[in-house]
Design a protein around this motif. Structure first.
Motif, PDB file in Angstrom:
ATOM      1  N   HIS A 161      51.024  46.312  28.581  1.00 20.08           N
ATOM      2  CA  HIS A 161      50.872  44.865  28.511  1.00 20.08           C
ATOM      3  C   HIS A 161      51.954  44.340  27.575  1.00 20.08           C
ATOM      4  CE1 HIS A 161      46.444  43.964  29.858  1.00 20.08           C
ATOM      5  NE2 HIS A 161      47.216  44.348  30.859  1.00 20.08           N
ATOM      6  N   PRO A 162      53.045  43.802  28.128  1.00 14.47           N
ATOM      7  CA  PRO A 162      54.117  43.269  27.283  1.00 14.47           C
ATOM      8  C   PRO A 162      53.641  42.162  26.340  1.00 14.47           C
ATOM      9  CG  PRO A 162      54.876  43.484  29.534  1.00 14.47           C
ATOM     10  CD  PRO A 162      53.399  43.746  29.536  1.00 14.47           C
ATOM     11  N   SER A 163      52.537  41.500  26.704  1.00  8.93           N
ATOM     12  CA  SER A 163      51.995  40.412  25.880  1.00  8.93           C
ATOM     13  C   SER A 163      51.351  40.925  24.593  1.00  8.93           C
ATOM     14  CB  SER A 163      50.950  39.632  26.678  1.00  8.93           C
ATOM     15  OG  SER A 163      49.834  40.465  26.946  1.00  8.93           O
ATOM     16  N   GLU A 164      51.193  42.246  24.481  1.00 12.74           N
ATOM     17  CA  GLU A 164      50.531  42.895  23.337  1.00 12.74           C
ATOM     18  C   GLU A 164      49.021  42.639  23.306  1.00 12.74           C
ATOM     19  OE1 GLU A 164      52.054  44.997  20.961  1.00 12.74           O
ATOM     20  OE2 GLU A 164      53.813  44.873  22.259  1.00 12.74           O
ATOM     21  N   ASN A 165      48.463  42.054  24.355  1.00  8.97           N
ATOM     22  CA  ASN A 165      47.029  41.806  24.454  1.00  8.97           C
ATOM     23  C   ASN A 165      46.387  43.003  25.156  1.00  8.97           C
ATOM     24  OD1 ASN A 165      44.446  40.907  24.878  1.00  8.97           O
ATOM     25  ND2 ASN A 165      45.013  39.117  26.088  1.00  8.97           N
ATOM     26  N   LEU A 166      45.504  43.712  24.467  1.00  4.45           N
ATOM     27  CA  LEU A 166      44.879  44.915  25.026  1.00  4.45           C
ATOM     28  C   LEU A 166      43.660  44.638  25.893  1.00  4.45           C
ATOM     29  CD1 LEU A 166      45.046  47.484  22.097  1.00  4.45           C
ATOM     30  CD2 LEU A 166      46.280  47.542  24.252  1.00  4.45           C
ATOM     31  N   THR A 167      43.183  43.432  25.920  1.00  3.88           N
ATOM     32  CA  THR A 167      41.984  43.115  26.684  1.00  3.88           C
ATOM     33  C   THR A 167      42.262  43.267  28.178  1.00  3.88           C
ATOM     34  OG1 THR A 167      41.358  41.500  25.007  1.00  3.88           O
ATOM     35  CG2 THR A 167      40.215  41.352  27.116  1.00  3.88           C
ATOM     36  N   PRO A 168      41.468  44.095  28.871  1.00  3.26           N
ATOM     37  CA  PRO A 168      41.669  44.252  30.311  1.00  3.26           C
ATOM     38  C   PRO A 168      41.404  42.927  31.034  1.00  3.26           C
ATOM     39  CG  PRO A 168      40.284  46.010  29.470  1.00  3.26           C
ATOM     40  CD  PRO A 168      40.429  45.003  28.374  1.00  3.26           C
ATOM     41  N   SER A 169      42.258  42.595  31.988  1.00  3.31           N
ATOM     42  CA  SER A 169      42.083  41.367  32.765  1.00  3.31           C
ATOM     43  C   SER A 169      41.072  41.606  33.886  1.00  3.31           C
ATOM     44  CB  SER A 169      43.420  40.930  33.363  1.00  3.31           C
ATOM     45  OG  SER A 169      43.854  41.873  34.327  1.00  3.31           O
ATOM     46  N   ILE A 170      40.685  40.541  34.547  1.00  4.36           N
ATOM     47  CA  ILE A 170      39.787  40.653  35.701  1.00  4.36           C
ATOM     48  C   ILE A 170      40.464  41.495  36.790  1.00  4.36           C
ATOM     49  CG2 ILE A 170      38.685  39.332  37.554  1.00  4.36           C
ATOM     50  CD1 ILE A 170      38.378  37.037  35.487  1.00  4.36           C
ATOM     51  N   GLN A 171      41.771  41.324  36.951  1.00  4.66           N
ATOM     52  CA  GLN A 171      42.526  42.109  37.935  1.00  4.66           C
ATOM     53  C   GLN A 171      42.542  43.593  37.556  1.00  4.66           C
ATOM     54  OE1 GLN A 171      43.664  39.295  36.503  1.00  4.66           O
ATOM     55  NE2 GLN A 171      43.867  37.851  38.201  1.00  4.66           N
ATOM     56  N   ASP A 172      42.668  43.893  36.259  1.00  6.35           N
ATOM     57  CA  ASP A 172      42.625  45.285  35.799  1.00  6.35           C
ATOM     58  C   ASP A 172      41.278  45.915  36.147  1.00  6.35           C
ATOM     59  OD1 ASP A 172      45.176  45.039  34.689  1.00  6.35           O
ATOM     60  OD2 ASP A 172      44.406  44.598  32.682  1.00  6.35           O
ATOM     61  N   ASP A 173      40.203  45.174  35.885  1.00 10.86           N
ATOM     62  CA  ASP A 173      38.864  45.684  36.181  1.00 10.86           C
ATOM     63  C   ASP A 173      38.665  45.893  37.687  1.00 10.86           C
ATOM     64  OD1 ASP A 173      38.209  45.608  33.475  1.00 10.86           O
ATOM     65  OD2 ASP A 173      37.173  43.679  33.616  1.00 10.86           O
ATOM     66  N   GLY A 174      39.108  44.918  38.479  1.00 13.13           N
ATOM     67  CA  GLY A 174      38.956  45.021  39.934  1.00 13.13           C
ATOM     68  C   GLY A 174      39.725  46.192  40.513  1.00 13.13           C
ATOM     69  N   LEU A 175      40.957  46.360  40.069  1.00  8.07           N
ATOM     70  CA  LEU A 175      41.770  47.473  40.550  1.00  8.07           C
ATOM     71  C   LEU A 175      41.148  48.812  40.158  1.00  8.07           C
ATOM     72  CD1 LEU A 175      44.357  48.524  41.913  1.00  8.07           C
ATOM     73  CD2 LEU A 175      45.432  48.448  39.654  1.00  8.07           C
ATOM     74  N   THR A 176      40.639  48.898  38.948  1.00  9.61           N
ATOM     75  CA  THR A 176      40.004  50.133  38.483  1.00  9.61           C
ATOM     76  C   THR A 176      38.809  50.483  39.362  1.00  9.61           C
ATOM     77  OG1 THR A 176      40.709  49.651  36.239  1.00  9.61           O
ATOM     78  CG2 THR A 176      38.973  51.292  36.485  1.00  9.61           C
ATOM     79  N   GLN A 177      38.010  49.482  39.725  1.00 11.97           N
ATOM     80  CA  GLN A 177      36.847  49.725  40.581  1.00 11.97           C
ATOM     81  C   GLN A 177      37.261  50.192  41.972  1.00 11.97           C
ATOM     82  OE1 GLN A 177      34.536  46.137  40.504  1.00 11.97           O
ATOM     83  NE2 GLN A 177      33.828  46.452  38.397  1.00 11.97           N
ATOM     84  N   VAL A 178      38.287  49.560  42.545  1.00  5.59           N
ATOM     85  CA  VAL A 178      38.765  49.939  43.882  1.00  5.59           C
ATOM     86  C   VAL A 178      39.290  51.373  43.867  1.00  5.59           C
ATOM     87  CG1 VAL A 178      40.588  49.503  45.584  1.00  5.59           C
ATOM     88  CG2 VAL A 178      39.265  47.597  44.661  1.00  5.59           C
ATOM     89  N   ILE A 179      40.099  51.699  42.862  1.00  4.79           N
ATOM     90  CA  ILE A 179      40.656  53.053  42.771  1.00  4.79           C
ATOM     91  C   ILE A 179      39.541  54.077  42.530  1.00  4.79           C
ATOM     92  CG2 ILE A 179      42.218  54.568  41.469  1.00  4.79           C
ATOM     93  CD1 ILE A 179      43.727  52.534  43.155  1.00  4.79           C
ATOM     94  N   ALA A 180      38.577  53.737  41.698  1.00  3.69           N
ATOM     95  CA  ALA A 180      37.464  54.656  41.423  1.00  3.69           C
ATOM     96  C   ALA A 180      36.673  54.958  42.693  1.00  3.69           C
ATOM     97  CB  ALA A 180      36.551  54.080  40.347  1.00  3.69           C
ATOM     98  N   LYS A 181      36.410  53.940  43.505  1.00  2.00           N
ATOM     99  CA  LYS A 181      35.663  54.149  44.751  1.00  2.00           C
ATOM    100  C   LYS A 181      36.462  55.003  45.730  1.00  2.00           C
ATOM    101  CE  LYS A 181      32.880  49.988  44.500  1.00  2.00           C
ATOM    102  NZ  LYS A 181      32.652  48.629  45.029  1.00  2.00           N
ATOM    103  N   GLY A 182      37.735  54.668  45.888  1.00  2.00           N
ATOM    104  CA  GLY A 182      38.586  55.452  46.794  1.00  2.00           C
ATOM    105  C   GLY A 182      38.734  56.892  46.337  1.00  2.00           C
ATOM    106  N   ALA A 183      38.918  57.080  45.042  1.00  2.00           N
ATOM    107  CA  ALA A 183      39.057  58.434  44.493  1.00  2.00           C
ATOM    108  C   ALA A 183      37.777  59.229  44.725  1.00  2.00           C
ATOM    109  CB  ALA A 183      39.393  58.369  43.008  1.00  2.00           C
TER     110      ALA A 183
END
Length: 182
Positions: A125-147
């Motif tokens: 995160h170039p912004s230096e903000n470590l908080t996961p975004s809604i997009q980060d959470d959504g992508l993680t869920q999609v990848i977890a299900k596919g995996a």
């Protein structure tokens, strides 16, 4: 010379087949399919270098910080790991200062081709903000299900900056069960 001629013939066969999809070409393709399939050869050159092995999120982050020196844009990295958590391959997608495009299809295609038993997702995160975004959470869920469907373990999704990191696994936000299909 004979091997070279056969390779040229394969190329001509496929080019001709694309132009003319007649029954004669299909018959020719079917007759010679086994001959061409036997010619597939994989060459390994040089000695294999020992790939890094990761034990936790910090070891992944340290490796990635050394490998990625440009923190002005977002980089999305997928590490493909063996059973012993040794790197057998990786992909890097480079985005803008605010986002990076990621294709789950391409991630799983490479994981299957490499025979990966697990994967680790990571991005800066170039912004230096470590908080996961809604997009980060959504992508993680999609990848977890596919995996899970492919019986590949998603070990972690790590967000890192130059000085800190956030690990989905260490924060108990990663649910990637392996789904058994009977």
């Amino acid at each position: 010379m004979k091997g070279e001629r056969k390779k040229i013939a394969v190329g001509i066969l496929f080019i001709t087949n694309r132009k003319n999809k007649g029954d004669k070409m299909k018959q020719l393709e079917n007759e010679h399919l086994n001959e061409y399939a036997r010619e597939v050869v994989v060459n390994y050159r040089g000695q294999r270098r020992k790939s890094p092995t990761f034990k936790n999120a910090l070891s992944v982050v340290n490796f990635l910080r050394n490998a990625l020196t440009d923190n002005s844009r977002e980089h999305f990295i997928v590490l493909f790991l063996s059973n012993s958590n040794q790197v057998i391959g990786y992909t890097v997608s480079i985005g803008t200062e605010k986002s990076c495009s990621v294709s789950p299809t391409q991630i799983f295609q490479k994981a299957v081709m490499l025979g990966a038993s697990s994967i680790v997702l990571a991005h800066n995160h170039p912004s230096e903000n470590l908080t996961p975004s809604i997009q980060d959470d959504g992508l993680t869920q999609v990848i977890a299900k596919g995996a899970g469907i492919l019986c590949i373990r998603l070990l972690d999704h790590i967000i890192f900056t130059e000085s800190e990191f956030y690990s989905y696994a260490e924060n108990n936000r990663l649910n990637s069960p392996i789904i058994n299909i009977d």
